[in-house]
Write a protein that holds these residues in place. Structure first.
Motif, PDB file in Angstrom:
ATOM      1  N   GLY A  49       0.805  -1.212   0.000  1.00  0.00           N
ATOM      2  CA  GLY A  49       0.000   0.000   0.000  1.00  0.00           C
ATOM      3  C   GLY A  49       0.835   1.257   0.000  1.00  0.00           C
ATOM      4  O   GLY A  49       2.035   1.237   0.299  1.00  0.00           O
TER       5      GLY A  49
ATOM      6  N   GLU B  85      -7.204   2.814   7.024  1.00  0.00           N
ATOM      7  CA  GLU B  85      -5.790   2.462   7.139  1.00  0.00           C
ATOM      8  C   GLU B  85      -5.095   3.425   8.093  1.00  0.00           C
ATOM      9  O   GLU B  85      -5.403   4.611   8.132  1.00  0.00           O
ATOM     10  CB  GLU B  85      -5.103   2.473   5.772  1.00  0.00           C
TER      11      GLU B  85
ATOM     12  N   ARG C  41      -3.929   0.387  -2.834  1.00  0.00           N
ATOM     13  CA  ARG C  41      -3.741  -0.906  -2.170  1.00  0.00           C
ATOM     14  C   ARG C  41      -3.809  -1.985  -3.258  1.00  0.00           C
ATOM     15  O   ARG C  41      -4.738  -2.009  -4.053  1.00  0.00           O
ATOM     16  CB  ARG C  41      -4.837  -1.124  -1.122  1.00  0.00           C
TER      17      ARG C  41
END
Length: 308
Positions: A47, A158, A295
């Motif tokens: 990511g 995230e 991602r």
């Protein structure tokens, strides 16, 4: 010669029919009752999150850029799909995990910062969680192909944690190197998105099936906050905005039994803001932000199919 041509045509037709019949075996039969498939995945992904901060008074002047990149995440995931006899279906997935490794690059630019400054921090102990819920309808079905359209909601959160601070170019933000045991910067972003897309299954052989999905995210809502752990005045600092994105994924599954399948696949997610802002303490105007989040990765899965 003519007989050979006829034989060839008949053979080709026979192989096509056989392939079609074999392929049809792997798709669920046309629904006469409810059908369900559910299972679990392990998603291995990389990511990257980039945030550009602009001057509150000079709109096109970028003052700093923070890039959280190179991390590796492992998440556990549950997924499922429920099909009704009418053609309507509900599907979704949810996952949670951790990520680490990688590097935070913090850049500050003239004329706000002179000279240009660049620092590095190590990334570790990050977190990730996500989920989607879609409602769709099967718009096309043959013996070997099934295609549906859907709309739904996607959640993606995230958190990145940067440890230590090493000055690698110009400036004096880290005039004394901060050890990698000290948490210095964190970024937590939460995207809530509308999903509109298509999903399809193709039976390649009697036991092998290809599934592919593509979804546009025409609207995403970003709620985030920044923690500069060494600066109490901006710890935390709220950030919010809206944007867009897209998601694609594909998988190959092999049917071990009538009910149990194993598979592998890959996916890519992209989120970006078209308008995001934050306000520094003491500033009259808000500062514009540009967020870009990616991602990507591969997954392994096992699933169970049943009818009732």
């Amino acid at each position: 010669m003519m007989g050979s041509r006829r034989l060839g045509i008949c053979l080709a037709a026979g192989l096509t029919a056989a392939a079609t019949h074999a392929a049809a075996v792997d798709l669920p039969p046309p629904a006469t009752g409810w059908q369900a498939e559910f299972g679990s995945r392990v998603f291995f992904s990389g990511g990257r999150l980039q945030k550009d901060l602009y001057d509150p008074d000079i709109r096109r002047q970028m003052n700093s850029r923070l890039t959280y990149g190179g991390t590796a995440a492992t998440t556990g995931e549950l997924f499922g799909r429920l099909d009704a006899p009418s053609g309507w279906f509900v599907k979704g997935y949810a996952g949670i995990g951790t990520h680490g490794g990688g590097l935070l690059t913090d850049e500050d630019y003239p004329p706000d910062t002179v000279p240009y400054s660049k620092t590095h921090s190590n990334l570790r102990s990050g977190k990730i969680d996500y989920g989607s819920l879609d409602l769709g309808f099967t718009v096309w079905r043959s013996e070997s192909v099934r295609i549906g359209a859907f709309a739904g909601i996607h959640h993606f959160k995230e958190k990145y944690n940067g440890y230590g601070c090493l000055q690698v170019s110009g400036g004096n933000f880290c005039n004394v190197t901060i050890p990698s045991s000290v948490l210095t910067l964190s970024e937590t972003s939460r995207w809530t998105s509308l999903r509109i897309g298509v999903v399809g299954d193709v039976a390649l052989t009697e036991r092998l099936k290809l599934t592919a999905e593509a979804a546009a995210l025409p609207y995403s809502r970003l709620d985030a906050f920044d923690n500069h752990w060494m600066r109490p005045d901006i710890n935390p600092m709220a950030e919010s905005g809206q944007g867009y994105g897209f998601q694609v994924e594909a998988s190959l599954t092999y049917r071990l039994t009538d009910a149990l399948s194993l598979g592998a696949g890959g996916r890519y997610w992209y989120h970006a803001t078209t308008g995001a802002k934050t306000r520094f303490p003491g500033e009259t105007n808000a500062s514009h932000l540009d967020f870009r989040s990616e991602r990507w990765g591969a997954f392994l899965q096992a699933s169970y199919r049943t009818a009732f």
